[in-house]
Write a protein that holds these residues in place. Structure first.
Motif, PDB file in Angstrom:
ATOM      1  N   UNK A   1       0.934  -1.078   0.156  1.00  0.00           N
ATOM      2  CA  UNK A   1       0.103   0.126   0.364  1.00  0.00           C
ATOM      3  C   UNK A   1       0.893   1.469  -0.135  1.00  0.00           C
ATOM      4  N   UNK A   2      -0.190   2.367  -0.180  1.00  0.00           N
ATOM      5  CA  UNK A   2       1.638   3.612  -0.010  1.00  0.00           C
ATOM      6  C   UNK A   2       0.504   4.265   1.301  1.00  0.00           C
ATOM      7  N   UNK A   3       1.110   5.223   1.413  1.00  0.00           N
ATOM      8  CA  UNK A   3       1.237   6.435   2.703  1.00  0.00           C
ATOM      9  C   UNK A   3       0.479   7.642   1.586  1.00  0.00           C
ATOM     10  N   UNK A   4      -0.178   7.963   2.689  1.00  0.00           N
ATOM     11  CA  UNK A   4      -0.012   9.463   1.609  1.00  0.00           C
ATOM     12  C   UNK A   4      -0.475  10.620   2.682  1.00  0.00           C
ATOM     13  N   UNK A   5       0.264  11.758   2.505  1.00  0.00           N
ATOM     14  CA  UNK A   5       0.295  13.034   3.528  1.00  0.00           C
ATOM     15  C   UNK A   5      -0.850  14.057   2.562  1.00  0.00           C
ATOM     16  N   UNK A   6      -2.096  14.431   3.331  1.00  0.00           N
ATOM     17  CA  UNK A   6      -2.650  15.276   2.773  1.00  0.00           C
ATOM     18  C   UNK A   6      -2.514  17.407   3.922  1.00  0.00           C
ATOM     19  N   UNK A   7      -2.312  17.367   2.707  1.00  0.00           N
ATOM     20  CA  UNK A   7      -1.630  19.218   2.893  1.00  0.00           C
ATOM     21  C   UNK A   7      -2.845  19.866   4.217  1.00  0.00           C
ATOM     22  N   UNK A   8      -2.834  21.090   4.696  1.00  0.00           N
ATOM     23  CA  UNK A   8      -4.011  21.656   5.398  1.00  0.00           C
ATOM     24  C   UNK A   8      -5.024  22.495   4.994  1.00  0.00           C
ATOM     25  N   UNK A   9      -4.697  22.420   3.250  1.00  0.00           N
ATOM     26  CA  UNK A   9      -5.200  22.861   2.346  1.00  0.00           C
ATOM     27  C   UNK A   9      -6.307  21.418   1.687  1.00  0.00           C
ATOM     28  N   UNK A  10      -5.844  20.677   2.017  1.00  0.00           N
ATOM     29  CA  UNK A  10      -7.000  18.703   1.535  1.00  0.00           C
ATOM     30  C   UNK A  10      -6.056  18.803   0.489  1.00  0.00           C
ATOM     31  N   UNK A  11      -5.189  19.272  -0.443  1.00  0.00           N
ATOM     32  CA  UNK A  11      -3.989  18.707  -1.353  1.00  0.00           C
ATOM     33  C   UNK A  11      -3.500  16.996  -0.767  1.00  0.00           C
ATOM     34  N   UNK A  12      -3.647  16.344  -1.794  1.00  0.00           N
ATOM     35  CA  UNK A  12      -3.065  14.833  -1.590  1.00  0.00           C
ATOM     36  C   UNK A  12      -1.701  14.890  -1.466  1.00  0.00           C
ATOM     37  N   UNK A  13      -0.734  14.133  -1.214  1.00  0.00           N
ATOM     38  CA  UNK A  13       0.702  13.708  -1.890  1.00  0.00           C
ATOM     39  C   UNK A  13       0.679  12.186  -1.788  1.00  0.00           C
ATOM     40  N   UNK A  14       1.099  11.484  -2.376  1.00  0.00           N
ATOM     41  CA  UNK A  14       1.833   9.991  -1.821  1.00  0.00           C
ATOM     42  C   UNK A  14       3.072  10.695  -1.926  1.00  0.00           C
ATOM     43  N   UNK A  15       3.340   9.936  -0.473  1.00  0.00           N
ATOM     44  CA  UNK A  15       4.866  10.282   0.286  1.00  0.00           C
ATOM     45  C   UNK A  15       6.053   8.720   0.479  1.00  0.00           C
ATOM     46  N   UNK A  16       5.560   6.823  -0.117  1.00  0.00           N
ATOM     47  CA  UNK A  16       5.488   6.483   0.701  1.00  0.00           C
ATOM     48  C   UNK A  16       4.928   5.458  -0.341  1.00  0.00           C
ATOM     49  N   UNK A  17       5.092   4.303  -0.582  1.00  0.00           N
ATOM     50  CA  UNK A  17       5.057   3.044  -1.682  1.00  0.00           C
ATOM     51  C   UNK A  17       5.536   1.935  -0.920  1.00  0.00           C
TER      52      UNK A  17
END
Length: 300
Positions: free
Chosen positions: A129-145
């Motif tokens: 699975x992935x690990x995602x980062x959600x920033x305070x503005x709600x934007x989503x980035x995958x930061x680990x796989x």
């Protein structure tokens, strides 16, 4: 329900507790199959906080005090506004291949969110699975796989390191947190055995020496984790030395956190098993407490 020493009963009669958090002098909990978040005083008085129809899990708080909570089945992070209503903070459906689950929120309001990676309760074939980062503005980035069921995420008191239990990976991993919230390369924080072959759940479970589920840091830099296959909570040092192990007897242990006035109460979420069909139909989940010598630290 027999409660083994040195545990004491705290609350009971729920379906399946996850993501315990000590916040503002109370214990906060997600109960999967009643779809509710509750907070509990040290006297055991329970107050409902919110209903999450698609199943609540990980929790954290933005710098302004608003609650963030995982909505597992529809793969959203919800935010509780001042009027108590829940609104969508972020949608992770494009990056999560299974239910999203545990989450830790840092001092800047960035949320690090894991997911199952596959249909666990529907009998799907295990996968990473992935690990995602959600920033305070709600934007989503995958930061680990390529994580083996990321779970029990923690951030060290200095905010520099993210520690992630891999429930199906025989390991706990660590990542440096860069200034922009991105992560450095994965490294072993502790390893208990070989990475399992992801063939089927029975084989995976049979190959695990320990399965770190919900977890918490203490002030000595050790991790307490609920061992989802071992009916115990474990205190482990960096590198993998087991400092302490406390059996939960016939009950499975699935999450834990440190709290209380001095930070030395270990709250442990227990249930007979983690299978949805059994837990949804019963009210056998409970929280037990025990006293430890080193207080909690870091997040959550």
């Amino acid at each position: 329900m027999t409660i083994p020493a040195p545990f004491s009963p705290f609350i009971s009669g729920y379906t399946f507790f996850e993501s315990p958090r000590w916040h503002d002098g109370q214990l906060w909990l997600s109960d999967f199959y009643t779809q509710q978040i509750v907070r509990v005083t040290l006297q055991g008085e329970v107050t409902p906080v919110a209903e999450v129809p698609e199943q609540p899990s990980g929790m954290g708080w933005l710098p302004d005090g608003r609650l963030l909570v995982v909505s597992m089945r529809d793969r959203r992070i919800l935010r509780q506004e001042a009027d108590g209503n829940l609104v969508t903070h972020a949608d992770l459906s494009s990056v999560a291949l299974g239910h999203i689950n545990d989450m830790v929120v840092d001092a800047q309001g960035r949320a690090y969110v894991g997911n199952f990676g596959f249909d666990l309760m529907g009998g799907g074939t295990p996968r990473t699975a992935t690990l995602a980062r959600v920033d305070p503005d709600g934007s989503v980035q995958v930061v680990a796989t390529d994580l083996y069921f990321p779970n029990g995420s923690m951030i060290t008191p200095d905010g520099q390191t993210l520690i992630v239990g891999e429930t199906m990976g025989n390991r706990i991993s660590a990542f440096d947190i860069r200034a922009d919230g991105s992560l450095g390369p994965r490294r072993d924080w502790a390893r208990f055995g070989e990475l399992p072959a992801l063939t089927d759940m029975a084989s995976v479970l049979g190959s695990l020496s320990a399965a770190p589920d919900g977890a918490t840091l203490d002030a000595d830099g050790a991790v307490w984790f609920a061992d989802a296959v071992g009916h115990r909570v474990v205190r482990m040092a960096p590198g993998g030395e087991v400092l302490e192990s406390r059996s939960t007897g016939e009950q499975g242990a699935f999450a834990c956190t440190l709290g209380g006035p001095d930070g030395c109460t270990l709250f442990v979420c227990v249930a007979p098993d983690f299978y949805e069909h059994a837990r949804r139909a019963a009210r056998e989940a409970a929280v037990w407490t025990t006293t430890v010598s080193v207080p909690g630290a870091g997040r959550p």
